[in-house]
Design an enzyme around this catalytic site. Sequence first.
Site, PDB file in Angstrom:
ATOM      1  N   GLU A  62       0.837  -1.207   0.000  1.00 42.34           N
ATOM      2  CA  GLU A  62       0.000   0.000   0.000  1.00 42.34           C
ATOM      3  C   GLU A  62       0.871   1.257   0.000  1.00 42.34           C
ATOM      4  O   GLU A  62       0.557   2.242  -0.678  1.00 42.34           O
ATOM      5  CB  GLU A  62      -0.927  -0.025   1.208  1.00 42.34           C
ATOM      6  CG  GLU A  62      -2.021  -1.082   1.116  1.00 42.34           C
ATOM      7  CD  GLU A  62      -2.740  -1.314   2.431  1.00 42.34           C
ATOM      8  OE1 GLU A  62      -3.919  -1.675   2.402  1.00 42.34           O
ATOM      9  OE2 GLU A  62      -2.109  -1.130   3.499  1.00 42.34           O
ATOM     10  N   SER A 109      19.177   6.029  -0.029  1.00 43.33           N
ATOM     11  CA  SER A 109      18.163   5.013  -0.282  1.00 43.33           C
ATOM     12  C   SER A 109      18.519   4.306  -1.578  1.00 43.33           C
ATOM     13  O   SER A 109      19.515   4.641  -2.233  1.00 43.33           O
ATOM     14  CB  SER A 109      16.781   5.654  -0.422  1.00 43.33           C
ATOM     15  OG  SER A 109      16.371   6.257   0.780  1.00 43.33           O
ATOM     16  N   LEU A 110      17.691   3.347  -1.986  1.00 38.95           N
ATOM     17  CA  LEU A 110      17.864   2.673  -3.277  1.00 38.95           C
ATOM     18  C   LEU A 110      16.658   2.950  -4.153  1.00 38.95           C
ATOM     19  O   LEU A 110      15.532   3.049  -3.672  1.00 38.95           O
ATOM     20  CB  LEU A 110      18.015   1.164  -3.093  1.00 38.95           C
ATOM     21  CG  LEU A 110      19.321   0.663  -2.489  1.00 38.95           C
ATOM     22  CD1 LEU A 110      19.232  -0.844  -2.247  1.00 38.95           C
ATOM     23  CD2 LEU A 110      20.495   0.979  -3.390  1.00 38.95           C
ATOM     24  N   LYS A 145      17.493  -8.221  -0.369  1.00 37.62           N
ATOM     25  CA  LYS A 145      17.067  -6.982   0.290  1.00 37.62           C
ATOM     26  C   LYS A 145      16.408  -7.358   1.622  1.00 37.62           C
ATOM     27  O   LYS A 145      15.259  -7.798   1.661  1.00 37.62           O
ATOM     28  CB  LYS A 145      16.103  -6.196  -0.594  1.00 37.62           C
ATOM     29  CG  LYS A 145      15.767  -4.810  -0.068  1.00 37.62           C
ATOM     30  CD  LYS A 145      14.904  -4.042  -1.084  1.00 37.62           C
ATOM     31  CE  LYS A 145      14.670  -2.612  -0.636  1.00 37.62           C
ATOM     32  NZ  LYS A 145      13.867  -2.522   0.604  1.00 37.62           N
TER      33      LYS A 145
END
EC number: 6.5.1.2
Length: 734
Positions: A62, A109-110, A145
């Site tokens: 979401e 971040s990625l 991840k």
Amino acid sequence: MSDMKNLPGVEEETVHGIDRDLLESQGVSAELKEEYAQLVDRVREARQQYYMDDAPALSDAEYDQLYRQLEGLEAKHPELIANDSPTQEVGGEASSAFAPVQHLARMYSLEDVFSLDELGAWLDRAETNAEQMTGARPTWLTELKIDGLAVNLLYRDGVLVRAATRGDGTIGEDVTHNVLTIKSIPTQLTGSQHPAEIEVRGEIFISSKDFKALNESMVEQGKAPFANPRNAAAGSLRQKDATLTAQRPLSMFVHGIGAQSGLSISNQYETYEQLHQWGLPVSPYSRLLNSREEILEFIATYGEQRHSLIHEIDGIVIKVNDFDTQARLGYTSRVPRWAVAYKYPPEEVHTKLLDILVNVGRTGRVTPFGMMEPVKVAGSTVEMATLHNQEVVKAKGVLIGDTVVLRKAGDVIPEIVGPVVALRDGSEREFVMPTLCPSCGEPLAPAKEGDVDIRCLNARSCPSQLKERVNHLAGRGAFDIEALGYEAARALTSPAEPEVPPLTSEAFLFDLTPHDLADVKIEREKTLRGVTQMVREPYFYSKGTAKKPSAPKANTLKLFEQLEKAKQQPLWRVLVALSIRHVGPTAARALATEFGSMDAIRAASEERLSNVDGVGAIIARSLIEWFEEDWHREIVDRWAAAGVRMEDERDESIQRTLEGLTVVVTGSLEGFTRDSAKEAIILRGGRASGSVSKKTDYLVAGAAAGSKLDKAESLGVKVLDEAGFEALLAGDLS
């Protein structure tokens, strides 16, 4: 949620820091401004709950959808983008509960991609840019991840001096005292030649096994359980009292370095090897890959295994391996251009738990299950999920009325993971296990002392148990009667209309005639003129009229054709169809191969049965106890009288070339189905196993062989292709 509209002057002058006059001059409507402002607020609130409060109200899927909606709106209207938009920031921010720490080198971040097409486009771009800059195609460091909390460890001359969360990428929270309690993180690096200063980045997590135990202990203490392992890890690391952190089963895998001095390493893979030599915990799942095909294979492999790993994952990280190439590709304001995270299709969603009911299975086991607001997950709509038994309901800490985390991994049965405690409003209530069978009204009790499972002991005449047994015997692993599905089984066994159903025991299944089914009706929910109501209608026959008398439906005629065909099924399928506890296809095949007939199995002693490879003491005792019941023996006798085959024809020409060997078949074979391959192994005296172990002699690997092939190779098990399998069966394998 941020309430900027109530701040004096903000509503009139700016939208999240953007001058309203400027927006109006660029033709941005008031409706679009409001849509953008609300979307930014919703994303900010979700980020606060996820990164700072460790209590997200939205599922990852979401949140991703909401964030991509914001990205899409900004892509269409770049004039809306402010410097403080969530799309321009890294992660969260440092909490005021901990001292702020400035990282020596920024933590990023990625970039996330959500499909293989998006990943392909990213790889095209990265490969093209890398080749233009260096003249060579990059190699890829590919890893899992981890669903955890990013941290930065600072070592000086091999000694851990500081640990901090990522925060906003520049400023994090000082969690040194808490990190010192994590056993897998060394306070002093081993080996030699430590840099004068080095930042080591990694992910704090709680293993799947430890998370389950932690939540059970939280519920036992009367505390709310965590919604997922990531929340548990983040909440545990952010305890103000480090002694509380020490009680939580935190672990860490490192996945990179930041600022450093005195370290001469040229790529990511060598870095991992060096960090491992210094005693730092490095993930066992990382791989150095050379091609796009290998990356896709890596993604597919761990997509299948994602819930059987040490920790939970939500994707795969792909990094350019070479540091020089990384530096040339550089960064955006938020993400590196040399790394990407491919996120698997979502398998977890949030939905409302409307009620907890119970189902009575074919062996009498009473199983609670959740009824939920229908929700789409992993490609299908789900509204029911098993809760196994009352102890599992208690251990998960779920209440009726909770918003719950629901997981459905591919085709696996949906599972309620736990409650979203932050969304409780006080209206929720506890589940109470019934004391009487909801189907027959008989008392419920454990089958024996110490059993967790509650059972209806009225096995012979409980309508629910009979229905489930009839449905089971028609399954693909038993008689394989496609026309006898769940609704047909319900119609044949339910005492609704007529009062006495056609089947009061599965013993009479093969004695049925079409005439027996003429008056059978089934209760269905129908909407008539906008009103939903329950109606009774014929199931096996058409609704007759004066001009056109009732007649068997096509599926009824098909049912009797398939019943006749089912009589010729092999003995092992008949054994499976009897619903003998613990006797599944593997044990049934072993028994049929060893004894050849139902009479021989019935006459065998418990010791003789238990000595059969693949049977053992528990199954042997279950068989003896089953045949001690007169109504069980009646099933076998009536089926035999109706013509059901109770003895296999033995082909004495087939040599037992696999005597004493264990063979596992995985993947797709051109000349064999999975069942026929197992049959071929058993007929030659071998054991057809479903899992690879040190005791496995051969693995037969067909197309799309998955994790079993990996395990076989790691254990040194001999691997055969289809041609090798045929040679093995023929006894020609050298």
